[in-house]
Design a protein around this motif. Sequence first.
Motif, mmCIF file in Angstrom:
data_model
loop_
_atom_site.group_PDB
_atom_site.id
_atom_site.type_symbol
_atom_site.label_atom_id
_atom_site.label_comp_id
_atom_site.label_asym_id
_atom_site.label_seq_id
_atom_site.Cartn_x
_atom_site.Cartn_y
_atom_site.Cartn_z
ATOM 1 N N ASN A 2 0.850 -1.186 0.000
ATOM 2 C CA ASN A 2 0.000 0.000 0.000
ATOM 3 C C ASN A 2 0.883 1.232 0.000
ATOM 4 O O ASN A 2 1.567 1.527 0.966
ATOM 5 C CB ASN A 2 -0.900 0.015 1.238
ATOM 6 C CG ASN A 2 -1.896 -1.127 1.227
ATOM 7 O OD1 ASN A 2 -2.436 -1.457 0.182
ATOM 8 N ND2 ASN A 2 -2.127 -1.736 2.385
ATOM 9 N N THR A 56 6.912 2.666 2.065
ATOM 10 C CA THR A 56 6.391 1.427 1.495
ATOM 11 C C THR A 56 6.627 1.313 -0.005
ATOM 12 O O THR A 56 6.400 0.263 -0.592
ATOM 13 C CB THR A 56 4.886 1.296 1.785
ATOM 14 O OG1 THR A 56 4.212 2.477 1.327
ATOM 15 C CG2 THR A 56 4.642 1.099 3.275
ATOM 16 N N GLU A 92 3.306 -7.503 11.858
ATOM 17 C CA GLU A 92 3.978 -6.787 12.936
ATOM 18 C C GLU A 92 4.808 -7.782 13.749
ATOM 19 O O GLU A 92 4.321 -8.852 14.114
ATOM 20 C CB GLU A 92 2.945 -6.089 13.827
ATOM 21 C CG GLU A 92 3.552 -4.997 14.680
ATOM 22 C CD GLU A 92 2.521 -3.995 15.158
ATOM 23 O OE1 GLU A 92 2.917 -3.041 15.869
ATOM 24 O OE2 GLU A 92 1.326 -4.148 14.827
ATOM 25 N N PHE A 118 4.875 -0.603 11.537
ATOM 26 C CA PHE A 118 3.413 -0.515 11.560
ATOM 27 C C PHE A 118 2.987 0.655 12.434
ATOM 28 O O PHE A 118 3.564 0.902 13.498
ATOM 29 C CB PHE A 118 2.808 -1.808 12.098
ATOM 30 C CG PHE A 118 2.768 -2.928 11.106
ATOM 31 C CD1 PHE A 118 1.622 -3.203 10.379
ATOM 32 C CD2 PHE A 118 3.898 -3.724 10.884
ATOM 33 C CE1 PHE A 118 1.577 -4.239 9.457
ATOM 34 C CE2 PHE A 118 3.870 -4.762 9.966
ATOM 35 C CZ PHE A 118 2.703 -5.023 9.248
ATOM 36 N N GLN A 120 -0.727 2.188 13.876
ATOM 37 C CA GLN A 120 -2.172 1.981 13.989
ATOM 38 C C GLN A 120 -2.633 0.814 13.126
ATOM 39 O O GLN A 120 -3.656 0.871 12.434
ATOM 40 C CB GLN A 120 -2.923 3.262 13.614
ATOM 41 C CG GLN A 120 -2.649 4.415 14.568
ATOM 42 C CD GLN A 120 -3.403 5.682 14.215
ATOM 43 O OE1 GLN A 120 -4.006 5.803 13.137
ATOM 44 N NE2 GLN A 120 -3.396 6.652 15.133
ATOM 45 N N ARG A 122 -1.335 -0.455 10.434
ATOM 46 C CA ARG A 122 -1.047 -0.388 8.999
ATOM 47 C C ARG A 122 0.461 -0.329 8.762
ATOM 48 O O ARG A 122 1.181 0.320 9.516
ATOM 49 C CB ARG A 122 -1.695 0.848 8.372
ATOM 50 C CG ARG A 122 -3.218 0.800 8.287
ATOM 51 C CD ARG A 122 -3.770 2.075 7.666
ATOM 52 N NE ARG A 122 -3.476 3.259 8.504
ATOM 53 C CZ ARG A 122 -2.548 4.154 8.257
ATOM 54 N NH1 ARG A 122 -1.786 4.037 7.184
ATOM 55 N NH2 ARG A 122 -2.376 5.184 9.066
ATOM 56 N N VAL A 124 3.510 1.175 7.266
ATOM 57 C CA VAL A 124 3.816 2.522 6.775
ATOM 58 C C VAL A 124 5.253 2.666 6.289
ATOM 59 O O VAL A 124 5.603 3.679 5.683
ATOM 60 C CB VAL A 124 3.535 3.580 7.863
ATOM 61 C CG1 VAL A 124 2.049 3.624 8.210
ATOM 62 C CG2 VAL A 124 4.374 3.340 9.114
ATOM 63 N N GLU A 213 1.238 11.314 11.045
ATOM 64 C CA GLU A 213 1.647 10.586 9.844
ATOM 65 C C GLU A 213 1.706 11.492 8.623
ATOM 66 O O GLU A 213 2.654 11.439 7.832
ATOM 67 C CB GLU A 213 0.675 9.433 9.602
ATOM 68 C CG GLU A 213 1.044 8.522 8.458
ATOM 69 C CD GLU A 213 0.072 7.367 8.322
ATOM 70 O OE1 GLU A 213 0.229 6.593 7.355
ATOM 71 O OE2 GLU A 213 -0.859 7.243 9.151
#
Length: 595
Positions: A2, A56, A92, A118, A120, A122, A124, A213
Amino acid sequence: MNVMTETRAEVDPITLQVIRGSFETIAEEMGHVLYRMSFSSIIRESQDLGAGLFDTAYNTLCESESTPMHIGSIPGYLRGIEETLEDGEWYEGDVVVHNHPYHGASHTPDLAIVVPVFYQGRLVGFAGNTAHHVDIGAATPGLIIDVPDVFAEGMLLAGVKLCRKGEPNTAIWNFIRNNSRAAQQLVSDIEAQVASARLGAKRFVELIEKYGEEMVFGAANQLMAYSERMTRQRISEIPDGEYEAEGWLDDDGRNRDRQLKVKVTVRVAGDEVEVDLTGSADQTPTAYNVPFEGSTKVAAYAAFRKLLLDAATSDMRVPSNEGSFRPIKVTAPLGSIFNPKFPASAEARFTQCNRMIDLIIRALAPVMPDTVIAGSSASISFAAYSGVRPSGDYWVFLEVNEGAYGGRPRSDGPDSIDNLMANTRNNPLEDLAMHIPMICDRYELRDDMPPGAGEYRGGIGVVKSQRVLTPAFITHESERHSEAPWGIFGGHEGAVGRCLVYNADSPDDVTEMHSKFSGLEVKAGDVMAYYSPNGGGFGDPLKRPEMKVLEDVLDGFCSVDHARSAYGVVVDLDSETVDMGATNALRERMRSAAD
């Protein structure tokens, strides 16, 4: 993966610089933890490593100030991990080890450790590092040159999880431990890498938690855009055109009668540049090849950062990140020494990269006369010493010896220092004697050959003589025994390297070695003496100030005869003075003869 592509708000200049400083501090802390926690001297003392943070999309956000070949290669590792990742997904708590040269790695001894970041829940970004390891179970201890394919290089690890969701993969740890001659050092050094990467991931999350972020990645994108903009601006100052240079490598470590051509064509068009290696030698049957993604491309990136964005000569300090790579294209034909076909071995790849950078500089010399330098040693002396202790355990020692830079537009070439693509430090002799059955008999500036004469002389190489105290094996990767570093703008060429082997009890019975050799069996008391090349000279030697020539004579860097023949300086050694009348007359005659 992502990838965040949405437009982000502009970050104000003060916050931008604070986040930039945070990125750089994180990378430096990662590197510091890695070398402070490691056990093998190649990492702990020489600092043959790199560390940084990545998004990413595998963009480099920041990098430690260590060896350029390491940090610039990690995006290639990440792309290779994406192709091979165990489970096919990041979780994670995962820790991945990777070193496959046909999946982005720089070469097999450089293990990368990557930890996903990671936030939250996700993914990153990533925190990662690479380091050169003392032995990964290859055909010869420590280093390899004369082997048939990549499978002889030792353990090939592609997207392998050392930890999955925070739980250690015991089987792979045992596999690594049971396939190295220096198992404890290898495992302990990998553990240091894991600690470094985990710290980087922790600091990355802390930075996001503090600033948010959107602001952190907005700042990262602005910093990359700034580095790209500055790189393009500097490229655009080079006149458009094609610039070529070529040179010859000694051999491939097996076929001694066959030199290997390196041809570099630099194409400048506007604010972009291409490094084309078409015309270079075909891939070799030994390990003397260069992984394209992990090493060839990285060498080109490093070359232009040195030429265009050097911190000592630039008005502004440009962040070390992905932006500086984007305007640079690298081309090398598949099947050539700089882009080998699987399964060709590609472990001994450093000297080719250094020569490539040296030739990029030479190619651009006519249009960048105030920026380039003369020919450097543009090699590396990477030596692996090994033996078996009475207990049956192996000892393995990796050593990088210094070289010398060429003369520069405003100063002499630095003496006895890693150069161009390399940035490792020397290993303290006290550390050697404490841990390894070896003694250094000689370690000083080379005095058998002068550096290249010039208005600014070339740097002086090192001579180091290492004596083994037990029966041992030596593998040595080096270069430039046949083609001296080039002089420029009237400067003279430097001196080629040498490597000698003899026994301390019979020092006159000397064997002159090739620049690279594999698994040489030696006995207790045998010595390897390495002489690194001296750099080439920059500018007309007749313009060198007489007092500088005198200083070199008094320091033992230049003989009285060489001062006269190369510089036109007449030195009276008894009075330690220059005969100015005789010098002026001699220089005038030499200038007239040259016209």
